[in-house]
Design an enzyme around this catalytic site. Structure first.
Site, short mmCIF file in Angstrom:
data_model
loop_
_atom_site.label_atom_id
_atom_site.label_comp_id
_atom_site.label_asym_id
_atom_site.label_seq_id
_atom_site.Cartn_x
_atom_site.Cartn_y
_atom_site.Cartn_z
N SER A 127 82.70 93.12 82.44
CA SER A 127 83.97 93.55 81.85
C SER A 127 84.32 95.00 82.15
CB SER A 127 83.96 93.34 80.33
OG SER A 127 84.01 91.99 80.06
N GLY B 115 83.17 94.08 89.02
CA GLY B 115 83.15 92.72 89.57
C GLY B 115 81.85 91.96 89.34
N ALA B 116 80.99 92.45 88.44
CA ALA B 116 79.71 91.77 88.21
C ALA B 116 79.73 90.91 86.95
CB ALA B 116 78.58 92.80 88.12
N GLU C 80 95.66 92.69 80.59
CA GLU C 80 94.84 91.89 81.50
C GLU C 80 95.54 90.58 81.88
OE1 GLU C 80 91.16 92.62 81.86
OE2 GLU C 80 90.88 90.94 83.22
N ASP D 42 86.24 90.25 75.56
CA ASP D 42 85.85 91.44 76.31
C ASP D 42 86.49 92.70 75.73
OD1 ASP D 42 84.75 89.48 77.83
OD2 ASP D 42 86.19 89.66 79.47
C1 GLA Z 1 85.83 86.25 80.76
C2 GLA Z 1 87.04 86.38 79.83
C3 GLA Z 1 86.61 86.23 78.37
C4 GLA Z 1 85.77 84.98 78.15
C5 GLA Z 1 84.66 84.88 79.18
C6 GLA Z 1 83.91 83.56 79.12
O1 GLA Z 1 84.97 87.33 80.56
O2 GLA Z 1 87.67 87.62 80.01
O3 GLA Z 1 87.76 86.23 77.54
O4 GLA Z 1 86.57 83.82 78.14
O5 GLA Z 1 85.15 85.03 80.51
O6 GLA Z 1 83.23 83.46 77.92
#
Ligand code: GLA
Length: 357
Positions: free
Chosen positions: A121, A117-118, A155, A167
């Site tokens: 990813s 949650g930070a 996701e 991510d």
């Molecule tokens: C989240 C999303 C990514 C990207 C970023 C913003 O991490 O999962 O796909 O859009 O935000 O850059």
């Protein structure tokens, strides 16, 4: 029962795991909110990883155990998907099934070092680790690109965030020694060395990313609307900044951010010094704060406290925003002092931050 961190697979399930797989979290250096606009991104893997041990189940149930939450959840194919980490894992199983892969029920033990949650990813690391494990266990004919794409589907479908591909690509292809330059339209990618004579810092603002999913989806819609009005396939296709001025507020600023952020990524990979790279990071933060409006006051403060230190080349919020983490590039050998100074000043103003990397 033993402490959660020490629970072994065999203690949970009565046999040894058949295999173990893992994937790292990521921090994005430049190229924020560009991926769902078909643009460019520049993430790197962080040292923290998510590891998954797994084995075939002896019955029709899957079992997912999270060491972090000390929680064991049962799941049956096609069944209702529960909250939290289970959704991501069940999502991976479902998207594989839908892709026609022959998989049987599995038992899993998940351990994540990636802060949850930070904005680093942890979900993509989990999805990619699970998919890698399932590929190994059932000898699936899917490559690393397919893994990233399947993870993104898991996701979007099961976590309710219409995320881009950054991510999952970073978790699938990234490493800690390089930055991953990715064209999110063509998925062409190159691993490039990180800026020289520099060290990365990632700090948590301590502000939970509330409303992140709804605000994220709203930004995405605004970008789609801006592209439609401009008659381009995606905001990546804006050739000239001037055309964004024809858009109404706030679409003009959203489009301006995407245009300028893409330019910054392209500049950064053209071979710039750490100083120039840092300036691009500072400009990225200003654009995310003023044009894209995904920062919050505490993040702005923490970024400022980093930026004003002479040993810092540049700093910005990283990830989706609305709270979460910021990333900075510091002179090699000076990161520890920079972190301590920034966090002390941040605390003195009533906030609670912490070191992530
Ligand atoms: C989240 C999303 C990514 C990207 C970023 C913003 O991490 O999962 O796909 O859009 O935000 O850059």
């Amino acid at each position: 029962m033993m402490g959660a961190d020490h629970l072994k697979f065999s203690e949970l399930y009565g046999s040894e795991p058949e295999l173990e797989a893992g994937a790292p979290g990521r921090v994005n250096l430049l190229g924020e909110h560009t991926d769902y606009n078909d643009g460019y991104v520049l993430p790197t893997a962080i040292p923290q990883r998510t590891q998954v041990e797994m084995a075939r189940s002896q019955d029709e149930w899957c079992r997912f155990y999270s060491a972090n939450f000390d929680e064991l959840v049962r799941y049956r194919a096609g069944g209702a998907i529960a909250h939290g980490f289970t959704g991501y894992v069940a999502g991976c199983l479902e998207v594989l099934r839908e892709a026609g892969c022959a998989i049987a029920p599995v038992n899993l033990l998940i351990r994540s070092e990636v802060p949850i949650g930070a904005g680093l990813s942890s979900s993509a690391a989990l999805e990619v680790a699970v998919l890698r494990g399932l590929r190994g266990l059932f000898q699936l004919d899917i490559d690393d690109l397919a893994i990233a794409l399947l993870a993104q589907q898991a996701e979007i479908r099961f976590a309710g965030v219409r995320c881009g591909i950054m991510d999952q690509m970073a978790a699938s292809f990234g490493d800690v020694l390089h930055m991953l330059f990715l064209d999110t339209r063509t998925l062409e990618r190159r691993l490039l060395p990180l800026p020289e004579h520099a060290e990365l810092i990632v700090l948590d603002s301590g502000v939970p990313r509330r409303l992140a999913a709804s605000a994220y989806n709203q930004r995405r819609q605004e970008c789609e609307e801006a592209a439609r009005r401009l008659g381009v396939m995606a905001l990546r296709d804006i050739g000239d900044l001037a055309i964004t001025e024809s858009l109404p507020e706030p679409l003009n600023r959203r489009a301006r951010h995407v245009f300028s952020e893409n330019q910054r990524v392209l500049l950064a990979v053209s071979g710039v010094s750490a100083e120039e790279f840092g300036e691009l990071m500072n400009a990225s933060h200003a654009s995310l704060r003023d044009d894209y409006e995904v920062s919050v006051p505490a993040l702005d403060l923490l970024v400022e406290l980093l930026q004003k230190q002479p040993a810092v080349y540049g700093a910005r919020l990283t990830g989706a925003g609305f709270g979460g983490a910021c990333v900075a590039l510091a002179k090699a050998g000076q990161a520890a002092a920079v972190k301590a100074t920034a966090l002390a000043a941040y605390r003195a103003q009533g906030h609670d931050g912490r070191v992530l990397v």
